[in-house]
Design a protein around this motif. Structure first.
Motif, PDB file in Angstrom:
ATOM      1  N   HIS A 146      50.431  37.721  49.229  1.00 61.71           N
ATOM      2  CA  HIS A 146      50.171  39.105  49.645  1.00 61.71           C
ATOM      3  C   HIS A 146      48.907  39.648  48.986  1.00 61.71           C
ATOM      4  CE1 HIS A 146      50.862  43.288  50.713  1.00 61.71           C
ATOM      5  NE2 HIS A 146      50.731  43.604  49.438  1.00 61.71           N
ATOM      6  N   MET A 147      48.762  39.444  47.677  1.00 60.17           N
ATOM      7  CA  MET A 147      47.578  39.969  46.986  1.00 60.17           C
ATOM      8  C   MET A 147      46.321  39.223  47.405  1.00 60.17           C
ATOM      9  SD  MET A 147      47.899  42.670  45.320  1.00 60.17           S
ATOM     10  CE  MET A 147      46.281  42.623  44.568  1.00 60.17           C
ATOM     11  N   GLN A 148      46.436  37.926  47.667  1.00 60.88           N
ATOM     12  CA  GLN A 148      45.275  37.173  48.133  1.00 60.88           C
ATOM     13  C   GLN A 148      44.829  37.688  49.498  1.00 60.88           C
ATOM     14  OE1 GLN A 148      43.504  35.163  46.308  1.00 60.88           O
ATOM     15  NE2 GLN A 148      44.945  35.267  44.594  1.00 60.88           N
ATOM     16  N   ARG A 152      41.145  39.409  50.338  1.00 58.06           N
ATOM     17  CA  ARG A 152      40.292  39.008  51.473  1.00 58.06           C
ATOM     18  C   ARG A 152      39.971  40.225  52.350  1.00 58.06           C
ATOM     19  NH1 ARG A 152      42.993  33.720  51.440  1.00 58.06           N
ATOM     20  NH2 ARG A 152      44.828  34.692  52.356  1.00 58.06           N
ATOM     21  N   LEU A 153      40.992  41.057  52.600  1.00 57.87           N
ATOM     22  CA  LEU A 153      40.801  42.241  53.443  1.00 57.87           C
ATOM     23  C   LEU A 153      39.836  43.222  52.799  1.00 57.87           C
ATOM     24  CD1 LEU A 153      41.544  43.771  55.989  1.00 57.87           C
ATOM     25  CD2 LEU A 153      43.583  44.645  54.813  1.00 57.87           C
ATOM     26  N   GLU A 175      44.445  53.351  43.991  1.00 58.56           N
ATOM     27  CA  GLU A 175      43.099  53.805  43.602  1.00 58.56           C
ATOM     28  C   GLU A 175      42.238  52.628  43.149  1.00 58.56           C
ATOM     29  OE1 GLU A 175      40.723  57.030  40.785  1.00 58.56           O
ATOM     30  OE2 GLU A 175      42.907  57.193  41.017  1.00 58.56           O
ATOM     31  N   LEU A 176      42.851  51.640  42.512  1.00 52.95           N
ATOM     32  CA  LEU A 176      42.116  50.442  42.090  1.00 52.95           C
ATOM     33  C   LEU A 176      41.535  49.721  43.306  1.00 52.95           C
ATOM     34  CD1 LEU A 176      41.581  49.007  39.351  1.00 52.95           C
ATOM     35  CD2 LEU A 176      43.490  47.508  39.900  1.00 52.95           C
ATOM     36  N   ILE A 177      42.328  49.632  44.371  1.00 55.55           N
ATOM     37  CA  ILE A 177      41.849  49.007  45.606  1.00 55.55           C
ATOM     38  C   ILE A 177      40.702  49.835  46.195  1.00 55.55           C
ATOM     39  CG2 ILE A 177      42.478  48.472  48.005  1.00 55.55           C
ATOM     40  CD1 ILE A 177      45.290  47.752  46.916  1.00 55.55           C
ATOM     41  N   ALA A 178      40.856  51.159  46.183  1.00 51.94           N
ATOM     42  CA  ALA A 178      39.800  52.037  46.707  1.00 51.94           C
ATOM     43  C   ALA A 178      38.498  51.852  45.929  1.00 51.94           C
ATOM     44  CB  ALA A 178      40.254  53.492  46.645  1.00 51.94           C
ATOM     45  N   ARG A 179      38.590  51.790  44.612  1.00 52.03           N
ATOM     46  CA  ARG A 179      37.391  51.590  43.779  1.00 52.03           C
ATOM     47  C   ARG A 179      36.753  50.231  44.056  1.00 52.03           C
ATOM     48  NH1 ARG A 179      36.387  55.181  39.714  1.00 52.03           N
ATOM     49  NH2 ARG A 179      38.019  56.734  39.320  1.00 52.03           N
ATOM     50  N   ARG A 180      37.617  49.223  44.274  1.00 51.89           N
ATOM     51  CA  ARG A 180      37.093  47.882  44.538  1.00 51.89           C
ATOM     52  C   ARG A 180      36.353  47.856  45.867  1.00 51.89           C
ATOM     53  NH1 ARG A 180      35.683  44.566  41.026  1.00 51.89           N
ATOM     54  NH2 ARG A 180      33.823  44.584  42.316  1.00 51.89           N
ATOM     55  N   ILE A 181      36.901  48.543  46.873  1.00 49.67           N
ATOM     56  CA  ILE A 181      36.219  48.632  48.171  1.00 49.67           C
ATOM     57  C   ILE A 181      34.847  49.276  47.996  1.00 49.67           C
ATOM     58  CG2 ILE A 181      36.260  49.799  50.418  1.00 49.67           C
ATOM     59  CD1 ILE A 181      39.334  49.459  50.380  1.00 49.67           C
ATOM     60  N   GLU A 307      48.382  47.965  53.489  1.00 54.77           N
ATOM     61  CA  GLU A 307      49.711  48.232  52.948  1.00 54.77           C
ATOM     62  C   GLU A 307      49.927  47.379  51.700  1.00 54.77           C
ATOM     63  OE1 GLU A 307      54.403  48.352  54.331  1.00 54.77           O
ATOM     64  OE2 GLU A 307      52.808  48.223  55.839  1.00 54.77           O
ATOM     65  N   VAL A 308      50.217  48.032  50.589  1.00 51.52           N
ATOM     66  CA  VAL A 308      50.400  47.339  49.311  1.00 51.52           C
ATOM     67  C   VAL A 308      51.888  47.219  49.015  1.00 51.52           C
ATOM     68  CG1 VAL A 308      49.677  47.226  46.903  1.00 51.52           C
ATOM     69  CG2 VAL A 308      48.292  48.500  48.546  1.00 51.52           C
ATOM     70  N   GLN A 309      52.356  45.994  48.880  1.00 54.51           N
ATOM     71  CA  GLN A 309      53.771  45.784  48.584  1.00 54.51           C
ATOM     72  C   GLN A 309      54.100  46.249  47.164  1.00 54.51           C
ATOM     73  OE1 GLN A 309      54.657  41.640  49.108  1.00 54.51           O
ATOM     74  NE2 GLN A 309      54.835  41.789  51.327  1.00 54.51           N
TER      75      GLN A 309
END
Length: 449
Positions: A146-148, A152-153, A175-181, A307-309
């Motif tokens: 899921h995280m991989q 990729r996304l 928020e971590l995902i948003a910052r990474r994007i 969607e983050v599990q």
């Protein structure tokens, strides 16, 4: 990524794999060095100064973890990616504690390795450019499928300018995902502005988003820029987007569609170029049906959903996260905790984590604070009873015995999977006698290898 060719050193005792990776990675523009020997890898490290290292764990002589330790002694910020067919929870913890950038199980998809190398290079560039501690730059940690998929996304989404909606429980790392994007996007050197929409009443939220002119209301003694204007050319992260009042939702929709807004008390519109990334822990479709969220705004935000599990649905990530947080708080507290007791790690893997990654980090931080030696012990791990109201709601046609059987079967199957069919290990994971495990396997007719 810079125009200069990226140097990649691959260390693995499997000659055929080295030859394949050299061909494939070279075709993607990398300058590839390979070796089957860990000692030779250290020589290449000094001679060629690679930008990233990909290494196996199990190798004759010096193993991958010993090599990782020596690499980090020489080059603390050099990203090292672990690839291995011999995955264990303790190896994952140790690799991440020593500072591995990522941990990939064999056999792996070559595109996954390529994108991981690209992420590692970008991460390294950010560290050198910003001259800060590694943990001030967001790093998404996870070895689960899921995280991989999310990694990729994120990489693909970052290259576009589309609006992103991140959905997941509190503490999952939205928020971590948003910052990474943002940091992987062409806007990486522009502002990233974060706003928790639930933290402001309606009138204050509008002034935060759009700003105001002097005299717009009592107490407006000077012009104030809104966050849309502050984030111009960058990214605006709207957390808890579901909490925005309906009247403000209409103004937000117009600002996103028209790329312009009108500050409170003004008549002239201001144009901006802002990427919107939104997040919520609620089902916005349900909110739309209930009349609490505008349908048109939902469709405008839901261009690219992520969607983050919850952590309890991706327990394979727990050892990697534990190692990552151990490294983080070793550095912060000036400690040298080297490992975690097996029994403590099993407790962490089995715990439901309703507070998700945030709760896990808090537990590890507290444990590291009270750890006096170099081993994180069971007694250092303090887990709070985690009870959710929803667990005790009784649906129609409920059967307690059948529900209990379903839960037991699930835990037994997961334990057998983790133990690769070894009953002794599985009974230890479950904390029950071997005889009891055999009885339940026969009772529920559970098949295993």
């Amino acid at each position: 990524m810079t125009d200069k060719k990226v140097k990649v050193l691959v260390v693995d005792d499997e000659r055929s794999l080295l030859e394949m990776l050299e061909i494939v990675l070279s075709s993607h523009g990398f300058d590839v060095f390979t070796t089957q020997d860990a000692s030779d890898a250290l020589r290449i490290l000094d001679a060629e100064n690679p930008n990233v290292i990909v290494e196996d764990i199990r190798m004759p002589g010096m193993d991958g973890l010993q090599l990782l330790r020596q690499i980090k002694d020489k080059r603390p910020l050099l990203p090292v990616i672990i690839i291995t067919a011999y995955y264990t929870d303790q190896n994952t913890v140790e690799a991440m504690r020593l500072g591995a950038f990522d941990y990939i199980k064999k056999p792996f998809d070559i595109d996954l390795l390529r994108t991981t190398i690209e992420r590692a290079i970008r991460h390294s560039e950010l560290l050198s450019r910003r001259e800060e501690q590694p943990f001030d730059t967001p790093q998404l940690v996870g070895v689960s499928p899921h995280m991989q998929d999310i990694l990729r996304l994120v990489r693909r989404v970052a290259a576009t300018d589309s609006t992103v909606l991140i959905v997941g429980e509190s503490g999952t790392g939205k928020e971590l995902i948003a910052r990474r994007i943002h940091l992987d996007s062409p806007r990486f050197n522009q502002p990233f502005i974060s706003l928790n929409c639930a933290a402001f009443p309606e009138t204050l939220l509008e002034s935060e988003l759009f700003g105001y002119k002097k005299g717009a209301f009592t107490g407006a003694f000077a012009d104030k820029k809104g966050l849309f204007e502050v984030a111009d050319q960058g990214s605006l992260f709207l957390d808890e987007i579901s909490e925005i009042p309906l009247t403000t939702q209409a103004k937000l929709l117009r600002s996103i569609e028209e790329r312009e807004f009108i500050p409170l008390g003004d008549t002239a519109a201001k144009r901006v170029n802002v990427r919107i990334i939104a997040a919520t822990n609620k089902n916005l479709e349900d909110e739309v049906k209930a009349g609490r969220f505008r349908k048109d705004l939902f469709y405008r935000l839901n261009v690219i959903p992520i969607e983050v599990q919850p952590l309890r649905q991706r327990r394979d990530d727990i050892p990697a996260l534990v190692g990552h947080f151990m490294q983080k708080y070793n550095a912060r507290f000036n400690k040298s905790v080297e490992k975690i007791e097996e029994s403590a790690l099993k407790r962490l893997i089995a715990y439901p984590w309703y507070g998700n990654v945030r709760e896990l980090e808090n537990v590890i931080q507290r444990a590291m604070t009270f750890c006096d030696g170099n081993i994180l012990k069971n007694e250092n791990i303090i887990l709070q009873p985690s009870i959710q109201k929803e667990q005790f709601e009784i649906p129609e046609s409920f059967n307690l015995e059948a529900h209990q059987e379903e839960i037991e079967c699930g835990y037994i199957k997961e334990a057998l999977r983790r133990a690769k069919g070894n009953l002794q290990e599985a009974s230890a994971l479950l904390g029950i006698p071997l005889r009891s495990l055999r009885y339940k396997i026969n009772k529920y007719r559970i098949e295993y290898k």
